[in-house]
Motif scaffolding. Structure first.
Motif, PDB file in Angstrom:
ATOM      1  N   SER A 200      23.282 -35.980 -41.471  1.00  0.00           N
ATOM      2  CA  SER A 200      24.178 -36.300 -42.392  1.00  0.00           C
ATOM      3  C   SER A 200      23.937 -36.035 -43.775  1.00  0.00           C
ATOM      4  O   SER A 200      22.830 -36.612 -44.341  1.00  0.00           O
ATOM      5  CB  SER A 200      24.965 -37.658 -42.293  1.00  0.00           C
TER       6      SER A 200
ATOM      7  N   HIS B 275      23.256 -39.578 -38.266  1.00  0.00           N
ATOM      8  CA  HIS B 275      23.607 -40.522 -39.177  1.00  0.00           C
ATOM      9  C   HIS B 275      22.795 -41.929 -39.066  1.00  0.00           C
ATOM     10  O   HIS B 275      23.148 -42.410 -37.786  1.00  0.00           O
ATOM     11  CB  HIS B 275      24.966 -40.927 -39.441  1.00  0.00           C
TER      12      HIS B 275
ATOM     13  N   CYS C 146      29.864 -36.089 -41.233  1.00  0.00           N
ATOM     14  CA  CYS C 146      30.428 -36.909 -39.854  1.00  0.00           C
ATOM     15  C   CYS C 146      31.594 -36.470 -39.193  1.00  0.00           C
ATOM     16  O   CYS C 146      31.910 -36.395 -38.020  1.00  0.00           O
ATOM     17  CB  CYS C 146      30.336 -38.227 -40.315  1.00  0.00           C
TER      18      CYS C 146
END
Length: 464
Positions: A148, A170, A209
């Motif tokens: 991310s 992430h 995301c």
């Protein structure tokens, strides 16, 4: 056929597909994050056709001495250690793509942040945007697996335009959770709480995301913070990172001996890791008459001001960073590992302590796969009294220390090696490529990733 049998069948189908045509994956790790290097080796071992795109990888001309000389300019004393791990000897040279210019530019931007007050989030965003733009030339595969933030510069849109599926990786709680957990903690410390949704860089992280076909996180805790923030749980997969096998079962002797209680903390001893509350808990132990010594390995810069004014300052040692092999002796000889973090992904240092067989006292926000009272003692965050009580009770109970430690070592050995991680993610690639997955982080111990009983078609990706 029961759910476990369905899961076995689904995994066999994935294995068959992997043998027929290896999935081609571009792993874009951005700037830093060395755990991706271990992840890459684990993934490659599962038959994936892998290309890694990263920052600067020193060529043969760059000796360790030259790299360390450069490191002193960017405030990294042993830069050669990390740079050597980037060389990825297990990959063919053409599969290890080095993007040095964006990394050098990012370091200059961070220097401008330190010296001239450039906003940290802007410095990070501009540096990562340069990396993202450069990485677009290397989008040749079926799946783009990127950290991310590395989607800056139009990478995700470019990958979708080439027909690639995008998995965004992430590894910390949602920024909204971070802001709420840390906002008051940094007050008066002189440090910056910048991991918030309105920060330029963390806004980019959230954008990545949201635009991913699948969000891959490293703990059930992280998943819960994203679901609480409105993310679709069916678009979030959980796979815990691995722990090196040579950390398993280091702790053998659980007797305390006649000396002080030996406590161990590893990582950045500061605000986000619960440093303020740990110091207060240690003061509580001292008030109860318990003799102890805390060794805090890693960067303790943030905690120094707190320690200077504390009556327990002489009972805390901060040796700094130590090599991994030296860390093993600390894990073997400590009585209790303590990690009261306020927000993590899944703390790798605490996972190593579990693997070593140390009794661990931590918070749920540490993101461990351990169950309270079974493989660890989990206390509420920001509650030094509860932390003090747990340490005080455990200090006098050798049998419970042994039970927790042995349970923890068994949990990691059976479920959370790098081989487990590599198999899970390779399976995820195949399922994502075929768009026939339904993954959940809710799992019994021993299952890092589950395929739902009824494998079904994934919804289309939102409009770019």
């Amino acid at each position: 056929m029961n759910q476990k049998a369905e899961h076995v069948v689904a995994r066999q189908e994935v294995d068959n597909a992997r043998r027929e045509v290896p999935v081609r994956v571009v792993l874009s790790v951005g700037l830093g994050r060395l755990h991706f290097m271990q992840a890459a080796e684990a993934i490659l071992a599962n038959g994936v056709d892998l290309t890694v795109v990263q920052g600067w990888v020193p060529g043969r001309w760059w000796s360790d001495r030259r790299v360390d000389a450069l490191g002193r300019l960017v405030r990294s004393k042993k830069l050669s250690v990390g740079m050597n791990r980037r060389r990825l000897a297990f990959l063919a040279p053409e599969k290890n793509v080095s993007l040095p210019l964006p990394e050098f530019a990012a370091q200059m931007l961070f220097a401008a942040h330190r010296k001239f007050g450039l906003q940290r989030g802007k410095a990070a965003l501009w540096g990562w945007t340069l990396f993202g733009r450069a990485s677009r030339r290397h989008l040749d595969g079926d799946i783009l697996h990127l950290r991310s933030g590395a989607g800056a510069g139009g990478v995700i849109g470019a990958a979708h335009g080439r027909g690639m599926k995008v998995i965004v990786d992430h590894s910390i709680a949602h920024p909204a959770f971070l802001e709420l957990a840390l906002r008051d903690e940094y007050s008066g410390t002189g440090s910056e709480a910048w991991m918030t949704p309105d920060d330029p860089f963390w806004g980019q992280v959230l954008n990545d995301c949201r635009r991913a076909d699948l969000l891959l996180v490293n703990s059930d805790f992280v998943k819960s913070t994203f679901v609480d923030a409105g993310f679709d749980p069916e678009r979030i997969a959980v796979s815990y990172l691995g722990v090196r096998r040579d950390f398993l079962g280091l702790k053998r002797n659980y007797a305390r001996g006649a000396g002080p209680l030996r406590l161990l903390f590893t990582g950045q001893f500061g605000v986000r890791k619960g440093g303020r509350h740990l110091i207060r808990a240690l003061e509580c132990l001292s008030e109860r008459g318990l003799s102890f010594r805390l060794t805090a390995l890693g960067d303790a810069t943030e905690a120094q001001g707190l320690l200077e004014s504390s009556p327990i300052r002489d009972f805390v040692e901060t040796p700094g960073f130590v090599p991994q092999d030296e860390l093993k002796s600390y894990l073997e000889n400590a009585d209790i590992y303590v990690f009261p973090s306020l927000a993590e992904g899944s703390a790798s240092s605490a996972m190593e302590a579990l693997a070593a067989g140390l009794p661990v006292v931590a918070t749920a926000e540490t993101g461990l796969p351990a169950r309270d009272g079974e493989e660890a003692i989990l206390v509420p965050a920001k509650n030094p009294d509860a932390l003090c009580d747990a340490l005080f009770t455990l200090a006098s109970d050798e049998a419970d220390r042994r039970r927790l430690g042995e349970n923890a070592a068994r949990l990691i050995a059976e479920n959370y090696g790098w081989d487990n991680y590599g198999q899970n993610v390779a399976e995820l690639y195949q399922l994502t490529q075929n768009r026939q997955w339904h993954l959940t982080g809710d799992r019994p111990p021993g299952e890092s990733m589950q395929v739902d009983e009824h494998v079904r078609q994934c919804p289309d990706n939102p409009t770019q």
